[in-house]
Design a protein around this motif. Structure first.
Motif, PDB file in Angstrom:
ATOM      1  N   TYR A 234       0.385  -1.319  -0.285  1.00 40.21           N
ATOM      2  CA  TYR A 234       0.243  -0.308   0.269  1.00 40.21           C
ATOM      3  C   TYR A 234       1.119   1.055  -0.019  1.00 40.21           C
ATOM      4  O   TYR A 234       0.504   2.350  -0.700  1.00 40.21           O
ATOM      5  N   GLU A 235       1.790   1.319   0.543  1.00 39.26           N
ATOM      6  CA  GLU A 235       2.434   2.133   0.927  1.00 39.26           C
ATOM      7  C   GLU A 235       3.513   2.572  -0.508  1.00 39.26           C
ATOM      8  O   GLU A 235       3.651   3.647  -0.700  1.00 39.26           O
ATOM      9  N   ALA A 236       3.877   1.704  -0.880  1.00 42.71           N
ATOM     10  CA  ALA A 236       4.294   1.983  -2.614  1.00 42.71           C
ATOM     11  C   ALA A 236       3.633   1.638  -3.539  1.00 42.71           C
ATOM     12  O   ALA A 236       3.848   3.182  -4.781  1.00 42.71           O
ATOM     13  N   THR A 237       2.738   1.615  -3.624  1.00 39.12           N
ATOM     14  CA  THR A 237       1.494   1.361  -4.357  1.00 39.12           C
ATOM     15  C   THR A 237       0.759   3.168  -4.025  1.00 39.12           C
ATOM     16  O   THR A 237      -0.432   3.866  -5.303  1.00 39.12           O
ATOM     17  N   LYS A 238      -0.136   3.275  -2.960  1.00 40.30           N
ATOM     18  CA  LYS A 238      -1.271   3.988  -2.172  1.00 40.30           C
ATOM     19  C   LYS A 238      -2.385   3.690  -3.057  1.00 40.30           C
ATOM     20  O   LYS A 238      -3.385   4.753  -2.913  1.00 40.30           O
ATOM     21  N   GLU A 239      -2.607   2.839  -2.835  1.00 36.63           N
ATOM     22  CA  GLU A 239      -4.445   1.587  -3.484  1.00 36.63           C
ATOM     23  C   GLU A 239      -4.279   1.275  -2.316  1.00 36.63           C
ATOM     24  O   GLU A 239      -4.346   0.395  -1.738  1.00 36.63           O
ATOM     25  N   GLU A 240      -5.515   2.025  -1.880  1.00 34.37           N
ATOM     26  CA  GLU A 240      -6.284   2.072  -0.385  1.00 34.37           C
ATOM     27  C   GLU A 240      -6.829   0.914  -0.830  1.00 34.37           C
ATOM     28  O   GLU A 240      -7.059   0.786   0.969  1.00 34.37           O
ATOM     29  N   LYS A 241      -7.327  -0.356  -1.353  1.00 31.18           N
ATOM     30  CA  LYS A 241      -8.032  -0.933  -1.305  1.00 31.18           C
ATOM     31  C   LYS A 241      -6.475  -2.222  -0.042  1.00 31.18           C
ATOM     32  O   LYS A 241      -7.220  -2.994   0.725  1.00 31.18           O
ATOM     33  N   TYR A 242      -5.289  -1.770  -0.472  1.00 30.65           N
ATOM     34  CA  TYR A 242      -4.356  -2.981   0.378  1.00 30.65           C
ATOM     35  C   TYR A 242      -4.042  -2.481   1.606  1.00 30.65           C
ATOM     36  O   TYR A 242      -3.393  -2.839   2.483  1.00 30.65           O
ATOM     37  N   LEU A 243      -4.830  -1.358   2.290  1.00 29.88           N
ATOM     38  CA  LEU A 243      -4.225  -0.815   3.230  1.00 29.88           C
ATOM     39  C   LEU A 243      -5.721  -1.400   4.014  1.00 29.88           C
ATOM     40  O   LEU A 243      -5.853  -1.716   5.428  1.00 29.88           O
ATOM     41  N   ASN A 244      -6.838  -0.943   3.355  1.00 29.72           N
ATOM     42  CA  ASN A 244      -8.278  -1.764   4.173  1.00 29.72           C
ATOM     43  C   ASN A 244      -7.906  -3.526   4.088  1.00 29.72           C
ATOM     44  O   ASN A 244      -8.103  -3.678   5.495  1.00 29.72           O
ATOM     45  N   TYR A 245      -6.912  -3.777   3.447  1.00 30.76           N
ATOM     46  CA  TYR A 245      -6.603  -5.370   3.523  1.00 30.76           C
ATOM     47  C   TYR A 245      -5.688  -5.759   4.755  1.00 30.76           C
ATOM     48  O   TYR A 245      -6.164  -6.520   5.719  1.00 30.76           O
ATOM     49  N   ALA A 246      -4.622  -4.732   5.149  1.00 28.75           N
ATOM     50  CA  ALA A 246      -3.849  -4.955   5.950  1.00 28.75           C
ATOM     51  C   ALA A 246      -4.546  -4.727   6.965  1.00 28.75           C
ATOM     52  O   ALA A 246      -3.967  -5.849   8.538  1.00 28.75           O
ATOM     53  N   ILE A 247      -5.935  -4.156   7.097  1.00 28.02           N
ATOM     54  CA  ILE A 247      -6.911  -3.184   8.504  1.00 28.02           C
ATOM     55  C   ILE A 247      -6.970  -4.525   8.434  1.00 28.02           C
ATOM     56  O   ILE A 247      -6.969  -4.860  10.277  1.00 28.02           O
ATOM     57  N   ASP A 248      -8.076  -5.254   8.121  1.00 30.66           N
ATOM     58  CA  ASP A 248      -8.781  -6.184   8.095  1.00 30.66           C
ATOM     59  C   ASP A 248      -8.112  -7.436   8.818  1.00 30.66           C
ATOM     60  O   ASP A 248      -8.328  -8.208   9.639  1.00 30.66           O
TER      61      ASP A 248
END
Length: 508
Positions: A234-248
């Motif tokens: 997520y930090e590399a791409t800034k694609e929000e879904k990957y932040l949400n995946y990690a949080i989940d």
């Protein structure tokens, strides 16, 4: 902004450094096959990663850093004698099956190389990193499509290869450890910005988030290392879904894998196991990054509780890290389960200490927030100097000095609302779980704290510190509740020896 560790954190860093200066963590012993025979690259990789982490943690202490770097350089200079022709540990990958523990072990190796490259900027190291990506990661990617979801053997502290090939995998009792590689993959992508590697990452992440990793009884450490990889992507791409995946993933870990003292059970749905400091380190790093990204104060509270009750309590008096029994609903007692996991957790502790220092304060929205209030020095970009002496729970007071302040500085300190405070400077005010002041000149803050006990979910706390009864009176900090004596959880790093550690029993 530059930070220099002092006080208790510096003590812990140097204690871990002393442990990692032992012969087995140096050349030539580091390459002894007995340490990683069934985990190619794991021992060597964790050691390189831990030493690079300690190098960063010891910034401001030139002689300490020089000692660490000398040990690292000695290891790296002999690396090619022990890796295969494609640049990684173990046998060259074939097209028939994949050794899950080789994948996991070489993740730590690749992580270590990437961090060493940040120090050395060596073209030779960069070349090895690219070789591991091109000749290892590219080749193993297809196997993830058929990661086996069958029942595994019950593993021990060190994990083992089961000896059975399932769907092209020679599987490990550390269920899910193949997905630790997501951590190294994402760090490699962050460095190289390789398009093919990006496509591999997308597919492997999709595979993991569609696994029922809880009922599969995945190792919690492997799961959180995977989550860190997702977050780095997520930090590399800034694609929000990957932040949400990690949080989940992390939410599920909190609900099904975290113990009452903010440690972990080693496998999901196996509560009769033990804690693992590797996972504790992962949880601290994730929580800290989530706070930095989301600014959600629940993570600020959680990073303190993980650090105070779990992370610190995993360190032993020899500087290493060990496992404890799991404090869960049907077990209210904590004891030492394994004095030291010298083959993994002692080394991961080094990485954890680096990030404790890094995330002890944050620069967010023009505010400098001290998230863990302990001894440290902070230097700003305009030669500002902030010195912190003292702490909340043991000294019950802190002195914060500001020097070379040229511009207005909004300064904040995390302090749980259940803890009282007094300060002669009337400009210091409370806003929820934070003390805030606007500093526009050189000044000192002398803050005193009032420790109050409170109950959460039938557990006793002082601020973020969990209380327990115990059979050893190490310190004077005692709280009388219902005619019983309660203490903060034992700090194993301050005990005399292993024998004393094994005697300690604590009960909620």
């Amino acid at each position: 902004m530059k930070k220099i560790a002092e006080g208790d954190l510096l003590r812990r860093i140097r204690l871990n450094r002393k442990r990692l200066s032992a012969k087995m963590y140096r050349y030539p012993d580091i390459f002894n096959k007995k340490y990683s025979a069934s985990w190619p690259g794991d021992w060597e990789g964790r050691c390189i990663l831990s030493l690079t982490s300690l190098y960063f943690a010891l910034s401001g202490y030139d002689k300490d850093q020089e000692s660490v770097l000398n040990q690292l350089d000695d290891i790296i200079s002999h690396l090619k004698e022990h890796i295969n022709e494609d640049g990684y540990f173990g046998n060259i990958v074939n097209d028939e099956y994949l050794d899950e523990q080789q994948v996991s072990g070489n993740s730590w190796y690749l992580r270590g190389l990437i961090e060493y490259y940040q120090i050395s900027r060596s073209d030779e190291i960069l070349s090895i990193i690219k070789s591991v990506v091109n000749k290892f990661i590219y080749k193993i990617a297809k196997f993830y499509e058929h990661y086996p979801i069958s029942t595994r053997e019950i593993g021990g502290v060190g994990g083992h290869i089961e000896g059975v090939i399932r769907d092209g995998w020679l599987t490990s009792s550390d269920v899910g450890c193949a997905f630790i590689m997501l951590d190294a993959m994402s760090e490699a992508y962050y460095l190289l910005r390789d398009d093919k590697l990006k496509e591999i990452l997308i597919k492997v992440i999709d595979k993991f988030i569609n696994l029922d990793f809880i009922n599969l009884k995945c190792q919690t450490h492997a799961t959180l290392s995977c989550a860190r990889g997702v977050l780095t992507f997520y930090e590399a791409t800034k694609e929000e879904k990957y932040l949400n995946y990690a949080i989940d993933i992390f939410k599920k870990y909190i609900n099904y894998g975290m113990t009452l003292d903010y440690s972990n059970i080693n496998w999901f749905n196996r509560k009769d196991t033990w804690t693992e400091p590797c996972c504790i380190v992962d949880s601290f790093i994730l929580t800290s990054k989530f706070y930095q990204i989301t600014k959600d104060d629940k993570y600020l509270l959680l990073l303190n509780r993980i650090y105070l009750n779990s992370f610190r309590m995993a360190q032993r008096n020899n500087g290493g890290a060990g496992c404890n029994t799991c404090l869960i609903d049907n077990n209210d007692s904590i004891k030492c389960y394994l004095y030291e996991a010298f083959f993994c957790c002692t080394m991961r502790l080094g990485e954890g200490l680096r990030f404790v220092k890094k995330y002890s304060s944050f620069n967010i929205d023009n505010e400098l927030l001290v998230s863990i209030l302990e001894d440290m020095k902070i230097y700003g970009n305009n030669q500002e100097e902030i010195s912190i002496k003292g702490d909340i729970y043991n000294k019950e007071k802190v002195r914060i000095s500001f020097k070379n302040i040229k511009n207005n500085l909004r300064f904040a300190v995390y302090l749980p609302e259940t803890i009282g405070f007094s300060c002669s400077n009337k400009g210091l005010i409370r806003e929820g779980d934070k003390l805030i002041i606007n500093v526009d000149k050189d000044t000192n803050l002398n803050i005193k704290f009032t420790l109050n006990t409170h109950i959460e979910n039938n557990l006793y706390f002082v601020g973020d510190m969990l209380l327990a009864k115990r059979n050893l009176e190490l310190d004077e900090k005692c709280f009388n509740i219902d005619n019983e004596r309660y203490y903060f959880l034992i700090d194993y790093s301050k005990l005399k020896n292993k024998k004393e550690t094994l005697k300690v029993s604590q009960t909620l």
